[in-house]
Motif scaffolding. Structure first.
Motif, PDB file in Angstrom:
ATOM      1  N   ASN A 147     -14.800   8.978  20.757  1.00 37.72           N
ATOM      2  CA  ASN A 147     -16.182   9.021  21.258  1.00 37.72           C
ATOM      3  C   ASN A 147     -17.039  10.106  20.600  1.00 37.72           C
ATOM      4  OD1 ASN A 147     -15.751   6.879  23.099  1.00 37.72           O
ATOM      5  ND2 ASN A 147     -14.730   8.314  24.476  1.00 37.72           N
ATOM      6  N   LEU A 148     -16.837  10.315  19.305  1.00 39.56           N
ATOM      7  CA  LEU A 148     -17.660  11.279  18.586  1.00 39.56           C
ATOM      8  C   LEU A 148     -18.944  10.592  18.122  1.00 39.56           C
ATOM      9  CD1 LEU A 148     -15.033  13.127  16.338  1.00 39.56           C
ATOM     10  CD2 LEU A 148     -15.932  13.838  18.551  1.00 39.56           C
ATOM     11  N   SER A 149     -20.020  11.354  18.077  1.00 40.59           N
ATOM     12  CA  SER A 149     -21.291  10.814  17.581  1.00 40.59           C
ATOM     13  C   SER A 149     -21.219  10.720  16.057  1.00 40.59           C
ATOM     14  CB  SER A 149     -22.448  11.729  17.984  1.00 40.59           C
ATOM     15  OG  SER A 149     -22.361  12.952  17.271  1.00 40.59           O
ATOM     16  N   HIS A 150     -22.150   9.993  15.492  1.00 42.88           N
ATOM     17  CA  HIS A 150     -22.190   9.869  14.035  1.00 42.88           C
ATOM     18  C   HIS A 150     -22.371  11.246  13.396  1.00 42.88           C
ATOM     19  CE1 HIS A 150     -23.411   5.333  14.089  1.00 42.88           C
ATOM     20  NE2 HIS A 150     -22.203   5.548  14.559  1.00 42.88           N
ATOM     21  N   LYS A 151     -23.180  12.069  14.022  1.00 43.97           N
ATOM     22  CA  LYS A 151     -23.427  13.413  13.494  1.00 43.97           C
ATOM     23  C   LYS A 151     -22.137  14.239  13.529  1.00 43.97           C
ATOM     24  CE  LYS A 151     -26.464  17.402  14.004  1.00 43.97           C
ATOM     25  NZ  LYS A 151     -27.601  17.975  14.701  1.00 43.97           N
ATOM     26  N   GLU A 152     -21.398  14.175  14.630  1.00 49.36           N
ATOM     27  CA  GLU A 152     -20.147  14.928  14.753  1.00 49.36           C
ATOM     28  C   GLU A 152     -19.111  14.454  13.727  1.00 49.36           C
ATOM     29  OE1 GLU A 152     -20.068  15.970  19.538  1.00 49.36           O
ATOM     30  OE2 GLU A 152     -19.533  13.936  18.876  1.00 49.36           O
ATOM     31  N   ILE A 153     -19.048  13.158  13.522  1.00 46.96           N
ATOM     32  CA  ILE A 153     -18.097  12.615  12.542  1.00 46.96           C
ATOM     33  C   ILE A 153     -18.488  13.073  11.138  1.00 46.96           C
ATOM     34  CG2 ILE A 153     -17.189  10.495  11.492  1.00 46.96           C
ATOM     35  CD1 ILE A 153     -17.675   9.139  14.260  1.00 46.96           C
ATOM     36  N   ALA A 154     -19.781  13.011  10.833  1.00 49.59           N
ATOM     37  CA  ALA A 154     -20.259  13.437   9.512  1.00 49.59           C
ATOM     38  C   ALA A 154     -19.905  14.890   9.250  1.00 49.59           C
ATOM     39  CB  ALA A 154     -21.768  13.213   9.405  1.00 49.59           C
ATOM     40  N   GLU A 155     -20.115  15.740  10.234  1.00 58.11           N
ATOM     41  CA  GLU A 155     -19.792  17.157  10.080  1.00 58.11           C
ATOM     42  C   GLU A 155     -18.288  17.372   9.916  1.00 58.11           C
ATOM     43  OE1 GLU A 155     -21.518  19.023  13.523  1.00 58.11           O
ATOM     44  OE2 GLU A 155     -23.568  18.775  12.772  1.00 58.11           O
ATOM     45  N   GLN A 156     -17.508  16.671  10.717  1.00 58.30           N
ATOM     46  CA  GLN A 156     -16.053  16.836  10.678  1.00 58.30           C
ATOM     47  C   GLN A 156     -15.460  16.374   9.340  1.00 58.30           C
ATOM     48  OE1 GLN A 156     -14.002  15.409  14.145  1.00 58.30           O
ATOM     49  NE2 GLN A 156     -12.049  15.244  13.083  1.00 58.30           N
ATOM     50  N   LEU A 157     -16.008  15.281   8.782  1.00 61.44           N
ATOM     51  CA  LEU A 157     -15.440  14.714   7.550  1.00 61.44           C
ATOM     52  C   LEU A 157     -16.193  15.140   6.287  1.00 61.44           C
ATOM     53  CD1 LEU A 157     -14.656  11.071   8.760  1.00 61.44           C
ATOM     54  CD2 LEU A 157     -13.128  13.049   8.677  1.00 61.44           C
ATOM     55  N   GLY A 158     -17.318  15.836   6.464  1.00 59.93           N
ATOM     56  CA  GLY A 158     -18.080  16.290   5.307  1.00 59.93           C
ATOM     57  C   GLY A 158     -18.759  15.150   4.554  1.00 59.93           C
ATOM     58  N   ILE A 159     -19.240  14.156   5.310  1.00 56.74           N
ATOM     59  CA  ILE A 159     -19.976  13.044   4.705  1.00 56.74           C
ATOM     60  C   ILE A 159     -21.310  12.896   5.424  1.00 56.74           C
ATOM     61  CG2 ILE A 159     -17.911  11.812   3.935  1.00 56.74           C
ATOM     62  CD1 ILE A 159     -18.114   9.998   6.387  1.00 56.74           C
ATOM     63  N   SER A 160     -22.193  12.069   4.884  1.00 59.26           N
ATOM     64  CA  SER A 160     -23.516  11.915   5.493  1.00 59.26           C
ATOM     65  C   SER A 160     -23.434  11.017   6.731  1.00 59.26           C
ATOM     66  CB  SER A 160     -24.490  11.301   4.483  1.00 59.26           C
ATOM     67  OG  SER A 160     -24.169   9.947   4.248  1.00 59.26           O
ATOM     68  N   GLU A 161     -24.420  11.173   7.603  1.00 60.21           N
ATOM     69  CA  GLU A 161     -24.494  10.316   8.794  1.00 60.21           C
ATOM     70  C   GLU A 161     -24.676   8.854   8.394  1.00 60.21           C
ATOM     71  OE1 GLU A 161     -26.748  11.431  12.370  1.00 60.21           O
ATOM     72  OE2 GLU A 161     -27.019  13.397  11.419  1.00 60.21           O
ATOM     73  N   GLN A 162     -25.411   8.636   7.304  1.00 52.24           N
ATOM     74  CA  GLN A 162     -25.603   7.266   6.817  1.00 52.24           C
ATOM     75  C   GLN A 162     -24.267   6.645   6.407  1.00 52.24           C
ATOM     76  OE1 GLN A 162     -28.225   5.259   6.994  1.00 52.24           O
ATOM     77  NE2 GLN A 162     -26.903   3.674   6.176  1.00 52.24           N
ATOM     78  N   SER A 163     -23.401   7.444   5.779  1.00 48.09           N
ATOM     79  CA  SER A 163     -22.064   6.953   5.406  1.00 48.09           C
ATOM     80  C   SER A 163     -21.272   6.599   6.654  1.00 48.09           C
ATOM     81  CB  SER A 163     -21.298   7.997   4.598  1.00 48.09           C
ATOM     82  OG  SER A 163     -21.881   8.171   3.343  1.00 48.09           O
ATOM     83  N   VAL A 164     -21.387   7.430   7.673  1.00 42.31           N
ATOM     84  CA  VAL A 164     -20.688   7.157   8.933  1.00 42.31           C
ATOM     85  C   VAL A 164     -21.182   5.842   9.515  1.00 42.31           C
ATOM     86  CG1 VAL A 164     -20.329   7.930  11.317  1.00 42.31           C
ATOM     87  CG2 VAL A 164     -20.224   9.581   9.429  1.00 42.31           C
TER      88      VAL A 164
END
Length: 191
Positions: A147-164
């Motif tokens: 249940n992570l947000s797109h922003k949290e996933i992007a930060e955790q994986l070092g990718i853009s929110e658009q990629s998420v």
């Protein structure tokens, strides 16, 4: 898959006869909605309409090399009409059989059947998720299971929110196509 959108029904049918899975997927995406509405209008039940359409597409794939696709849309509408008739006649037989059984047996069978299907469904979904490309799978699992947000996933994986967003969208699209047919098979086998 993009290039298949521009093909005519006849071209897709020709590719389907040759076993082209992407052509089958394009036919599925092109016709599922209208066939579903057609089936639903007759059956007045969403699940039965979906099941009838899924069954139709399973038969289409299995009989792809022996079916004459002179007019693909006519073939599909005739097949869905026949599928609807089969559902209606099956319901009549099933209703007659169930009304003859004691009610306690029917309820116990339904509960057991529901639990079995639920377990099978969970296993199938897990297997299909495991087949996703690694990065897409990781993003999808973080989104849906943690249940992570797109922003949290992007930060955790070092990718853009658009990629998420793209990974999640593509994973859902892949799973929808794969599981649409697979889920129907599970329901069919467990009956």
């Amino acid at each position: 898959m993009q290039r298949y959108d521009k093909y005519t029904d006849s071209q897709l049918a020709g590719l389907l006869k040759k076993g082209d899975r992407d052509a089958f997927t394009a036919i599925y995406e092109r016709f599922f909605g209208v066939l579903y509405i057609h089936a639903f209008n007759r059956l007045k039940n969403k699940d039965e309409a979906k099941d009838a359409i899924q069954d139709l597409f399973i038969r289409l794939w299995n009989k792809r090399d022996s079916v004459d696709f002179t007019n693909l849309s006519n073939y599909l509408y005739t097949a869905v009409r026949n599928a609807v008739m089969n559902v209606i006649s099956h319901k009549a037989v099933e209703s007659k059989y169930i009304s003859a059984l004691p009610q306690s047996i029917v309820i116990a069978d339904c509960i057991t059947d529901h639990r079995l299907r639920e377990r099978q469904l969970s296993e199938i979904i897990s297997k299909e998720i495991e087949l996703l490309p690694p990065k897409m799978r990781e993003v999808f699992q973080l989104s849906r299971f943690h249940n992570l947000s797109h922003k949290e996933i992007a930060e955790q994986l070092g990718i853009s929110e658009q990629s998420v967003r793209s990974h999640v969208k593509n994973a859902l699209k892949i799973l929808r196509v794969r599981l649409g047919l697979v889920l129907y098979l599970v329901l069919l086998i467990s009956r």
